[in-house]
Design a protein around this motif. Structure first.
Motif, PDB file in Angstrom:
ATOM      1  N   VAL A 108       0.823  -1.205   0.000  1.00  0.00           N
ATOM      2  CA  VAL A 108       0.000   0.000   0.000  1.00  0.00           C
ATOM      3  C   VAL A 108       0.860   1.258   0.000  1.00  0.00           C
ATOM      4  O   VAL A 108       0.442   2.320  -0.480  1.00  0.00           O
ATOM      5  CB  VAL A 108      -0.978  -0.015   1.203  1.00  0.00           C
ATOM      6  N   ASP A 109       2.096   1.153   0.509  1.00  0.00           N
ATOM      7  CA  ASP A 109       2.992   2.304   0.533  1.00  0.00           C
ATOM      8  C   ASP A 109       3.390   2.752  -0.870  1.00  0.00           C
ATOM      9  O   ASP A 109       3.799   3.904  -1.063  1.00  0.00           O
ATOM     10  CB  ASP A 109       4.254   1.993   1.343  1.00  0.00           C
ATOM     11  N   LEU A 110       3.285   1.840  -1.829  1.00  0.00           N
ATOM     12  CA  LEU A 110       3.604   2.206  -3.208  1.00  0.00           C
ATOM     13  C   LEU A 110       2.657   3.300  -3.707  1.00  0.00           C
ATOM     14  O   LEU A 110       3.038   4.132  -4.534  1.00  0.00           O
ATOM     15  CB  LEU A 110       3.499   0.973  -4.104  1.00  0.00           C
ATOM     16  N   GLU A 111       1.443   3.303  -3.192  1.00  0.00           N
ATOM     17  CA  GLU A 111       0.440   4.271  -3.638  1.00  0.00           C
ATOM     18  C   GLU A 111       0.579   5.623  -2.954  1.00  0.00           C
ATOM     19  O   GLU A 111       0.047   6.622  -3.429  1.00  0.00           O
ATOM     20  CB  GLU A 111      -0.973   3.722  -3.375  1.00  0.00           C
ATOM     21  N   HIS A 112       1.292   5.674  -1.821  1.00  0.00           N
ATOM     22  CA  HIS A 112       1.280   6.895  -1.018  1.00  0.00           C
ATOM     23  C   HIS A 112       2.670   7.504  -0.804  1.00  0.00           C
ATOM     24  O   HIS A 112       2.863   8.697  -1.014  1.00  0.00           O
ATOM     25  CB  HIS A 112       0.651   6.606   0.352  1.00  0.00           C
ATOM     26  N   ASP A 113       3.620   6.685  -0.389  1.00  0.00           N
ATOM     27  CA  ASP A 113       4.886   7.228   0.098  1.00  0.00           C
ATOM     28  C   ASP A 113       6.068   7.024  -0.848  1.00  0.00           C
ATOM     29  O   ASP A 113       7.128   7.603  -0.641  1.00  0.00           O
ATOM     30  CB  ASP A 113       5.248   6.575   1.448  1.00  0.00           C
ATOM     31  N   TYR A 114       5.899   6.206  -1.886  1.00  0.00           N
ATOM     32  CA  TYR A 114       7.056   5.821  -2.678  1.00  0.00           C
ATOM     33  C   TYR A 114       7.426   6.876  -3.713  1.00  0.00           C
ATOM     34  O   TYR A 114       6.562   7.398  -4.423  1.00  0.00           O
ATOM     35  CB  TYR A 114       6.784   4.494  -3.386  1.00  0.00           C
ATOM     36  N   GLU A 115       8.710   7.150  -3.781  1.00  0.00           N
ATOM     37  CA  GLU A 115       9.266   7.985  -4.841  1.00  0.00           C
ATOM     38  C   GLU A 115      10.533   7.314  -5.335  1.00  0.00           C
ATOM     39  O   GLU A 115      11.465   7.081  -4.570  1.00  0.00           O
ATOM     40  CB  GLU A 115       9.585   9.390  -4.335  1.00  0.00           C
ATOM     41  N   ALA A 116      10.557   6.980  -6.615  1.00  0.00           N
ATOM     42  CA  ALA A 116      11.735   6.310  -7.176  1.00  0.00           C
ATOM     43  C   ALA A 116      12.931   7.253  -7.151  1.00  0.00           C
ATOM     44  O   ALA A 116      12.801   8.441  -7.459  1.00  0.00           O
ATOM     45  CB  ALA A 116      11.455   5.866  -8.608  1.00  0.00           C
ATOM     46  N   PRO A 117      14.106   6.736  -6.790  1.00  0.00           N
ATOM     47  CA  PRO A 117      15.288   7.604  -6.715  1.00  0.00           C
ATOM     48  C   PRO A 117      15.687   8.195  -8.062  1.00  0.00           C
ATOM     49  O   PRO A 117      16.284   9.267  -8.116  1.00  0.00           O
ATOM     50  CB  PRO A 117      16.376   6.671  -6.166  1.00  0.00           C
ATOM     51  N   ASP A 118      15.351   7.480  -9.155  1.00  0.00           N
ATOM     52  CA  ASP A 118      15.719   7.993 -10.469  1.00  0.00           C
ATOM     53  C   ASP A 118      14.543   8.651 -11.187  1.00  0.00           C
ATOM     54  O   ASP A 118      14.639   9.000 -12.367  1.00  0.00           O
ATOM     55  CB  ASP A 118      16.296   6.877 -11.339  1.00  0.00           C
ATOM     56  N   GLY A 119      13.419   8.790 -10.470  1.00  0.00           N
ATOM     57  CA  GLY A 119      12.274   9.480 -11.053  1.00  0.00           C
ATOM     58  C   GLY A 119      11.410   8.647 -11.972  1.00  0.00           C
ATOM     59  O   GLY A 119      10.400   9.141 -12.482  1.00  0.00           O
ATOM     60  N   ARG A 120      11.776   7.395 -12.196  1.00  0.00           N
ATOM     61  CA  ARG A 120      10.962   6.550 -13.079  1.00  0.00           C
ATOM     62  C   ARG A 120       9.700   6.095 -12.367  1.00  0.00           C
ATOM     63  O   ARG A 120       9.710   5.878 -11.149  1.00  0.00           O
ATOM     64  CB  ARG A 120      11.757   5.320 -13.524  1.00  0.00           C
TER      65      ARG A 120
END
Length: 296
Positions: A108-120
């Motif tokens: 569920v964190d993928l929908e709220h808190d995740y930000e890819a380090p390379d912006g992809r």
């Protein structure tokens, strides 16, 4: 290249997980190499096939589950695959050929808190890692949540086909209609991230009526669904060969029993004759096998 198939409907509660799990098992029983990817944070496919004794430790672990592939240097998708996931009481493999990429509530964190380090976007990261293992399989099935948010996008982006589980009710028709619109929006968004070697973007190829209660007339719901499919065909919003499957899946108590046992329905013993839902899954799977891989 394997057939990569997403099972998704914007309406929840249509029996999607029971359909995906049992189609995956039927394919494995037919000798196919199958990878089931659990993209739903509810983790129902994972809990069903791993049972709580194996899944609970995973739910508190930092690695070995789907969300951990998005964290740099934690693990890659190939490290998360649970081989021959269906196990007996002594740990023996009961259904060789069926593997799973399990998920946990952390997805569920993928929908709220995740930000890819390379912006992809997450779906591009997922596709890159799936490509490392996909040639090991004949079928890759994605158990998607009832939306087209980040985790579902991972499956849809990688898929070559999309099938919509449905109940014979008005809400399933609404969910199907909403899904088609959301898919169009996503395909437009992700077009620039497609890479060489990927199959064309997936379209909805079929609707599968599932979890049908006894004495329920499905002729009218089927007629309404077919009318909507025909509309979408004329608009070019679903595959030209999109159809309602001839095979239906009935509701049966044995499905709940199978979840408790951690087994696909086909491996549950002492099934009452009237609970021949295991035959329904076999027939649906055969219809899927008989469906041409590429839309006409």
């Amino acid at each position: 290249m394997p057939r990569k198939i997403s099972f998704i409907n914007y309406k929840g509660g249509v029996g999607k997980t029971s359909l995906v799990v049992n189609i995956a098992a039927s394919l494995a029983q037919a000798g196919k190499r199958v990878l089931l990817v659990d993209l739903d944070a509810q983790s129902n496919s994972s809990i069903w096939l791993m049972r709580l004794d194996r899944w609970n430790p995973l739910n508190t672990a930092d690695a070995g589950h789907l969300y951990s592939i998005f964290e740099p240097a934690v693990c890659r998708l190939r490290d998360c695959i649970v081989k021959n996931v269906v196990r007996g009481k002594e740990g023996e493999a009961l259904l060789p050929g069926l593997d799973i990429v399990p998920t946990t509530f952390t997805l569920v964190d993928l929908e709220h808190d995740y930000e890819a380090p390379d912006g992809r976007p997450a779906f591009a990261i997922f596709q890159e890692q799936l490509a490392e293992v996909e040639d090991d399989y004949d079928f890759i099935l994605f158990d998607c949540p009832p939306n087209v948010l980040y985790s579902a996008q991972c499956g849809v982006f990688c898929s070559s086909e999309i099938y919509v589980p449905a109940n014979p009710d008005a809400l399933s028709l609404i969910g199907f209609t909403l899904l088609v619109g959301k898919l169009q929006q996503f395909h437009h968004l992700c077009a620039s991230f497609r890479v060489a070697g990927m199959q064309p973007q997936a379209q909805v190829r079929g609707v599968i009526f599932n979890s049908i209660k006894n004495n329920v007339d499905i002729d009218v719901p089927k007629m309404r669904m077919q009318f909507r499919i025909n509309q979408f065909k004329n608009q070019g919003r679903v595959a030209k060969d999109c159809r309602i499957f001839d095979a239906n899946v009935r509701d049966a108590i044995v499905v709940r029993r199978a979840v408790t046992l951690g087994l696909p329905v086909g491996l549950v013993g002492n099934v009452k004759k009237e609970e021949s839902v295991r035959d329904d899954y076999t027939v649906v799977t055969q219809e899927l096998l008989d469906t041409a891989e590429t839309s006409i």
